[in-house]
Design a protein around this motif. Structure first.
Motif, PDB file in Angstrom:
ATOM      1  N   ASP A   4       0.736  -1.443  -0.396  1.00 33.21           N
ATOM      2  CA  ASP A   4       0.001  -0.251   0.040  1.00 33.21           C
ATOM      3  C   ASP A   4       1.180   1.914  -0.300  1.00 33.21           C
ATOM      4  O   ASP A   4       1.374   1.483   0.761  1.00 33.21           O
ATOM      5  N   LYS A   7       1.518   6.107  -3.129  1.00 30.07           N
ATOM      6  CA  LYS A   7       0.540   6.740  -5.239  1.00 30.07           C
ATOM      7  C   LYS A   7      -0.785   6.043  -4.556  1.00 30.07           C
ATOM      8  O   LYS A   7      -1.789   6.363  -5.018  1.00 30.07           O
ATOM      9  N   THR A   8      -0.676   4.303  -4.279  1.00 27.59           N
ATOM     10  CA  THR A   8      -1.973   3.593  -4.181  1.00 27.59           C
ATOM     11  C   THR A   8      -3.133   4.142  -2.992  1.00 27.59           C
ATOM     12  O   THR A   8      -4.337   4.440  -2.940  1.00 27.59           O
ATOM     13  N   LYS A   9      -2.548   5.195  -1.676  1.00 28.15           N
ATOM     14  CA  LYS A   9      -2.708   5.888  -0.795  1.00 28.15           C
ATOM     15  C   LYS A   9      -3.434   6.655  -1.381  1.00 28.15           C
ATOM     16  O   LYS A   9      -4.933   7.444  -0.899  1.00 28.15           O
ATOM     17  N   MET A  11      -4.887   7.554  -4.695  1.00 25.26           N
ATOM     18  CA  MET A  11      -5.793   7.219  -5.690  1.00 25.26           C
ATOM     19  C   MET A  11      -6.803   6.862  -4.450  1.00 25.26           C
ATOM     20  O   MET A  11      -7.655   7.289  -4.527  1.00 25.26           O
ATOM     21  N   ARG A  12      -6.705   6.420  -3.390  1.00 16.60           N
ATOM     22  CA  ARG A  12      -7.879   5.800  -2.452  1.00 16.60           C
ATOM     23  C   ARG A  12      -8.291   7.472  -2.107  1.00 16.60           C
ATOM     24  O   ARG A  12      -9.540   7.528  -1.611  1.00 16.60           O
ATOM     25  N   PRO A  37      -7.315  -0.624   2.113  1.00 20.68           N
ATOM     26  CA  PRO A  37      -6.919  -0.969  -0.193  1.00 20.68           C
ATOM     27  C   PRO A  37      -7.299  -1.569  -0.746  1.00 20.68           C
ATOM     28  O   PRO A  37      -7.368  -2.683  -0.890  1.00 20.68           O
ATOM     29  N   HIS A  39      -6.981  -1.579  -3.616  1.00 19.01           N
ATOM     30  CA  HIS A  39      -6.847  -2.792  -4.872  1.00 19.01           C
ATOM     31  C   HIS A  39      -5.823  -3.866  -4.297  1.00 19.01           C
ATOM     32  O   HIS A  39      -5.306  -4.609  -4.956  1.00 19.01           O
ATOM     33  N   SER A  44      -3.297  -8.023  -9.502  1.00 18.27           N
ATOM     34  CA  SER A  44      -2.415  -6.580  -9.705  1.00 18.27           C
ATOM     35  C   SER A  44      -2.924  -6.146 -10.944  1.00 18.27           C
ATOM     36  O   SER A  44      -2.631  -4.689 -11.581  1.00 18.27           O
ATOM     37  N   LEU A  47      -4.401  -2.355 -11.122  1.00 24.48           N
ATOM     38  CA  LEU A  47      -4.066  -1.976  -9.923  1.00 24.48           C
ATOM     39  C   LEU A  47      -4.360  -0.433 -10.508  1.00 24.48           C
ATOM     40  O   LEU A  47      -5.424   0.293 -10.141  1.00 24.48           O
ATOM     41  N   SER A  48      -4.507  -0.294 -11.262  1.00 28.44           N
ATOM     42  CA  SER A  48      -4.691   0.785 -12.270  1.00 28.44           C
ATOM     43  C   SER A  48      -6.642   1.322 -12.273  1.00 28.44           C
ATOM     44  O   SER A  48      -6.918   2.598 -12.258  1.00 28.44           O
ATOM     45  N   TYR A  51      -9.681   1.856  -8.260  1.00 34.04           N
ATOM     46  CA  TYR A  51      -9.931   2.776  -6.806  1.00 34.04           C
ATOM     47  C   TYR A  51     -11.094   3.752  -8.077  1.00 34.04           C
ATOM     48  O   TYR A  51     -11.342   5.025  -7.122  1.00 34.04           O
TER      49      TYR A  51
END
Length: 217
Positions: A4, A7-9, A11-12, A37, A39, A44, A47-48, A51
């Protein structure tokens, strides 16, 4: 397992902001969803897309619910810390994680063994503590009843009487009811005097609830 990351945070956070714009105002729901998380509940390769406010196929004819739907149902359920909650339809485990983040003492039941095993393994890896049950959720889970809250994450043809019976007085059941194409969300409250109050709300599209009181006939 993927990490996590910043970047993913980020996006979230964008997703949470979009849910606010769509009318979700329950701050504890938004806080919980901002911690989970999403994603990690998808392949995997997606991923894009993880969110985006969309549902995705997770195999076995099931989906991970659209974030707006998760937020909507979770807001109606209004879980308080320590409440005993029964979730019908573990699926990917994403909704279960949100409920646990909100402080639920969660019992979650899944009809499909592959999904049950996969979700249980993932949530334990993520350190989400819940009670995982493999079985027919349309019948509820009598051994641990009554529940303060019950959430059904699949479309039912009718409201199973077993679930209403397993609600504690003052408890609430949130369930989508309709046909296989569209369902209306119902909020069913068991009042302190034991009477039942039903409130019909917005329309959604869910995968069908399977089992004795679902679409398996």
């Amino acid at each position: 397992m993927a990490a996590d990351t910043y970047k993913t945070k980020g996006m979230r956070q964008v997703l949470i902001n979009s849910l606010r714009k769509k009318g979700i105002t329950h701050e504890r729901v938004l806080e919980a969803m901002n911690k989970v998380p999403r994603h990690l509940f998808l392949d995997s390769a997606f991923l894009s897309y993880a969110y985006q406010d969309k549902a995705f196929n997770i195999g076995e004819g099931q989906t991970i619910s659209q974030p707006y739907t998760v937020a909507y149902q979770s807001s109606l359920l209004d879980v308080q810390i320590g409440e005993k909650v029964l979730e019908i339809g573990t699926g990917s485990g994403y909704q279960a994680s949100v409920l646990i983040e909100m402080g639920a003492n969660l019992y979650t039941i899944e009809y499909n063994r592959k999904l049950y095993e996969k979700a249980k393994h993932l949530l334990q890896k993520l350190k989400y503590k819940g009670n995982f049950i493999y079985g027919d959720g349309s019948q509820g889970f009598t051994p641990s009843a009554p529940y303060h809250k019950i959430l059904v994450t699949a479309g039912a043809p009718t409201v199973p009487h077993t679930l209403v019976e397993q609600l504690a007085e003052g408890g609430r059941l949130v369930i989508p009811v309709g046909n296989l194409q569209s369902q209306q969300m119902y909020c069913i409250d068991k009042l302190p005097n034991g009477k039942i109050k039903e409130t019909a709300l917005d329309f959604f599209v869910f995968v069908p609830l399977l089992g004795k009181y679902g679409w398996d006939k």
